[in-house]
Design an enzyme around this catalytic site. Sequence first.
Site, mmCIF file in Angstrom:
data_model
loop_
_atom_site.group_PDB
_atom_site.id
_atom_site.type_symbol
_atom_site.label_atom_id
_atom_site.label_comp_id
_atom_site.label_asym_id
_atom_site.label_seq_id
_atom_site.Cartn_x
_atom_site.Cartn_y
_atom_site.Cartn_z
ATOM 1 N N SER A 121 -2.780 -8.261 2.655
ATOM 2 C CA SER A 121 -3.312 -8.188 4.025
ATOM 3 C C SER A 121 -3.625 -9.578 4.551
ATOM 4 C CB SER A 121 -4.581 -7.341 4.038
ATOM 5 O OG SER A 121 -4.284 -6.065 3.561
ATOM 6 N N HIS A 167 0.846 -1.211 0.000
ATOM 7 C CA HIS A 167 0.000 0.000 0.000
ATOM 8 C C HIS A 167 0.881 1.261 0.000
ATOM 9 C CE1 HIS A 167 -2.814 -2.921 2.038
ATOM 10 N NE2 HIS A 167 -3.590 -2.440 1.093
ATOM 11 N N ASP A 181 -3.691 -7.224 -7.540
ATOM 12 C CA ASP A 181 -5.099 -7.570 -7.800
ATOM 13 C C ASP A 181 -5.385 -7.220 -9.263
ATOM 14 O OD1 ASP A 181 -5.910 -8.411 -5.128
ATOM 15 O OD2 ASP A 181 -5.483 -6.344 -4.591
#
Length: 284
Positions: free
Chosen positions: A188, A38, A152
């Site tokens: 995560s 992130h 992703d």
Amino acid sequence: MRIVHDRRQVAALCREWRRRDSQLLAFVPTMGNLHAGHLALVRHARERGDRVLVSVFVNPMQFDRPDDLERYPRTLDADARKLAEAGVDALFCPEPTEMYPEGCVPARVTVPQLSGILEGVSRPGHFDGVATVVAKLFNLVQPDVGVFGEKDYQQLKLIEAMVAALNFPVLIDAVPTVREADGLALSSRNGQLSESARRRAPELYRSLREAAAACVAEPDRWPAVFAECTAQARERLRESGFEPDYVEVRRCSDLGEPDAGDRELILLAAAWLGGTRLIDNLRL
Ligand code: PAF
């Protein structure tokens, strides 16, 4: 760093930034539990925008299983500290009722061609939830640039397709996957792995690398060779204790099945390891 919980306040803040000095606004939507992946998105956003806004919102609409939503790690205080240190201008962290107000007739954004394949097969409704919440966030924030991770990959393609189809005035920037030293893509969900599962987890990326090398070695047999390479990768994953959902070669542009002339291709995989579902991808 400003911390905003209210949707009208975040819209007003972003409007003010734009109006005051025509500042470029870069936006990084997240579900929190922030890691170095992130923070790479945030660094990219800082290079792209005069102002950087990050959202932390665990979006109930994109969870197909209630236990998964329940289990999703929520670490807002630590996230806020990391974002402040990274030089973020504002954090938007709404409650679910702020994003999905009671009494508001629900609407849904869907990108049918991309939402029912690969991840969408085992996670029905997931990508409608992602497209809907990102559309809602884009409408509030109205960013110049939206920053998403290549980890992703299907989500990235979905957002690009939604933005193109619905004329959202935002540029989508993609940031490469950040990996641990042993190759495991940061996620995560890695924190949910047991010690022994964590030791085995890098096998997902190793299997992709091996399959990619096998495909690249026989360009004359594309696309026929893909079925053999991906079957071997699934077998290797099973031997390492994974339960593979899929390992597939797809077109980079639209995740369609590759034809003979396609050269921009990507390997995508999802596999369960001890109750945790991991995904990864690698361009050929
Ligand atoms: O990738 C995520 O963290 C989420 O799917 C996103 C894009 C923030 C939407 O909830």
